[in-house]
Design a protein around this motif. Structure first.
Motif, PDB file in Angstrom:
ATOM      1  N   VAL A  55      45.891  14.871  55.070  1.00 14.40           N
ATOM      2  CA  VAL A  55      45.139  14.483  56.250  1.00 14.40           C
ATOM      3  C   VAL A  55      44.117  15.582  56.525  1.00 14.40           C
ATOM      4  CG1 VAL A  55      45.328  14.329  58.770  1.00 14.40           C
ATOM      5  CG2 VAL A  55      46.919  13.046  57.311  1.00 14.40           C
ATOM      6  N   VAL A  56      42.882  15.188  56.791  1.00 19.08           N
ATOM      7  CA  VAL A  56      41.857  16.123  57.266  1.00 19.08           C
ATOM      8  C   VAL A  56      41.719  15.893  58.765  1.00 19.08           C
ATOM      9  CG1 VAL A  56      39.386  16.591  57.243  1.00 19.08           C
ATOM     10  CG2 VAL A  56      40.645  16.410  55.087  1.00 19.08           C
ATOM     11  N   ARG A 115      42.104  15.361  44.901  1.00 18.02           N
ATOM     12  CA  ARG A 115      42.766  15.123  46.188  1.00 18.02           C
ATOM     13  C   ARG A 115      42.127  13.897  46.856  1.00 18.02           C
ATOM     14  NH1 ARG A 115      45.553  19.696  49.623  1.00 18.02           N
ATOM     15  NH2 ARG A 115      47.155  18.110  49.425  1.00 18.02           N
ATOM     16  N   ARG A 116      42.953  13.146  47.549  1.00 18.03           N
ATOM     17  CA  ARG A 116      42.501  11.930  48.246  1.00 18.03           C
ATOM     18  C   ARG A 116      42.986  12.031  49.678  1.00 18.03           C
ATOM     19  NH1 ARG A 116      41.496   6.162  47.720  1.00 18.03           N
ATOM     20  NH2 ARG A 116      43.208   5.034  48.716  1.00 18.03           N
ATOM     21  N   VAL A 117      42.042  12.035  50.627  1.00 16.50           N
ATOM     22  CA  VAL A 117      42.401  12.392  51.996  1.00 16.50           C
ATOM     23  C   VAL A 117      42.063  11.285  52.989  1.00 16.50           C
ATOM     24  CG1 VAL A 117      41.896  14.804  51.417  1.00 16.50           C
ATOM     25  CG2 VAL A 117      40.221  13.474  52.716  1.00 16.50           C
ATOM     26  N   LEU A 118      42.746  11.368  54.125  1.00 21.93           N
ATOM     27  CA  LEU A 118      42.482  10.514  55.281  1.00 21.93           C
ATOM     28  C   LEU A 118      41.967  11.403  56.402  1.00 21.93           C
ATOM     29  CD1 LEU A 118      42.855   7.713  56.676  1.00 21.93           C
ATOM     30  CD2 LEU A 118      45.092   8.572  57.437  1.00 21.93           C
ATOM     31  N   ALA A 142      36.652  16.155  46.591  1.00 21.48           N
ATOM     32  CA  ALA A 142      37.794  15.303  46.923  1.00 21.48           C
ATOM     33  C   ALA A 142      37.295  13.925  47.364  1.00 21.48           C
ATOM     34  CB  ALA A 142      38.642  15.951  48.009  1.00 21.48           C
ATOM     35  N   GLU A 143      38.237  13.004  47.446  1.00 21.78           N
ATOM     36  CA  GLU A 143      37.909  11.616  47.773  1.00 21.78           C
ATOM     37  C   GLU A 143      38.326  11.313  49.210  1.00 21.78           C
ATOM     38  OE1 GLU A 143      39.285   7.133  46.346  1.00 21.78           O
ATOM     39  OE2 GLU A 143      39.996   8.881  45.242  1.00 21.78           O
ATOM     40  N   VAL A 144      37.497  10.562  49.936  1.00 21.59           N
ATOM     41  CA  VAL A 144      37.849  10.109  51.285  1.00 21.59           C
ATOM     42  C   VAL A 144      38.361   8.679  51.184  1.00 21.59           C
ATOM     43  CG1 VAL A 144      37.063   9.740  53.646  1.00 21.59           C
ATOM     44  CG2 VAL A 144      36.004  11.529  52.249  1.00 21.59           C
ATOM     45  N   ALA A 145      39.655   8.501  51.438  1.00 24.25           N
ATOM     46  CA  ALA A 145      40.227   7.152  51.396  1.00 24.25           C
ATOM     47  C   ALA A 145      39.814   6.354  52.622  1.00 24.25           C
ATOM     48  CB  ALA A 145      41.747   7.235  51.301  1.00 24.25           C
ATOM     49  N   GLY A 146      39.563   7.043  53.736  1.00 23.21           N
ATOM     50  CA  GLY A 146      39.186   6.366  54.969  1.00 23.21           C
ATOM     51  C   GLY A 146      39.377   7.295  56.143  1.00 23.21           C
TER      52      GLY A 146
END
Ligand code: 5GP
Length: 172
Positions: A55-56, A115-118, A142-146
């Motif tokens: 989580v960001v 990394r894949r973050v929310l 990194a990737e933003v999932a949403g």
């Protein structure tokens, strides 16, 4: 009312904050109520996209919701902070707010390719804050999932500007 609806009903309207003419939505009564806070964290947890590993959380109110959500899901939490707070900074971005501008910093050695973050914040208004945070995440590879927020103020059109899929527990 469901526990979630009761929780959302605790959001208070404050006129003329932080400036004259602004109607501020104050979530502190919701945070101060244990059943309400739990209902909101449970609802945010149901909106976490698949394969997210962190989580960001956005300073400052996003820290409260983001950290609780991350802990409930066994995810890491990465605080994006205002300038001068972090001892080691990977990157920074300056962006426009409704009134003035702001800068966000990403801590060093937290996000990297794979990394894949929310992204988590309390309120979506114009969308500039979420867009800036998403930009920092992507520049780190990194990737933003949403993104998830508790409250969306739809009249400001922030969903389009955010540039990431947004889930909101309540829309006004
Ligand atoms: P935006 O960048 O979408 O215009 O503004 C969103 C940011 O400003 C969020 O970090 C949010 O905490 C804050 N914000 C804007 N309006 C409100 C409001 O009415 N209530 C609260 N709690 N935060 C707000």
């Amino acid at each position: 009312a469901t526990p979630l609806n009761r929780a959302l009903g605790l959001i208070r309207e404050v006129t003329d904050f932080p400036e004259p003419g602004v109607l501020f939505r104050d979530l502190t009564p919701l945070l101060a109520d244990g059943a309400a806070f739990r209902a909101v964290i449970d609802a945010l947890a149901a909106a976490v996209p698949p394969d997210v590993d962190a989580v960001v959380a956005l300073e400052a109110r996003g820290f409260l919701f983001g950290a609780a959500l991350a802990a409930s899901h066994g995810l890491g939490v990465v605080p994006i902070r205002k300038p001068g707070k972090l001892p080691a900074v990977a990157d920074q971005v300056t962006f426009d707010l409704e009134y003035g501008s702001a800068t966000f910093e990403l801590p060093a050695d937290t996000l990297h390719p794979g990394r894949r973050v929310l992204v988590v914040d309390d309120v979506l208004a114009t969308g500039g804050t979420l867009a800036a945070a998403a930009g920092l995440v992507r520049r780190a590879g990194a990737e933003v999932a949403g993104a998830v927020v508790v409250l969306e103020l739809a009249a400001l059109g922030g969903r389009a500007r955010a540039g990431v899929p947004v889930e909101a527990l309540a829309v006004l």
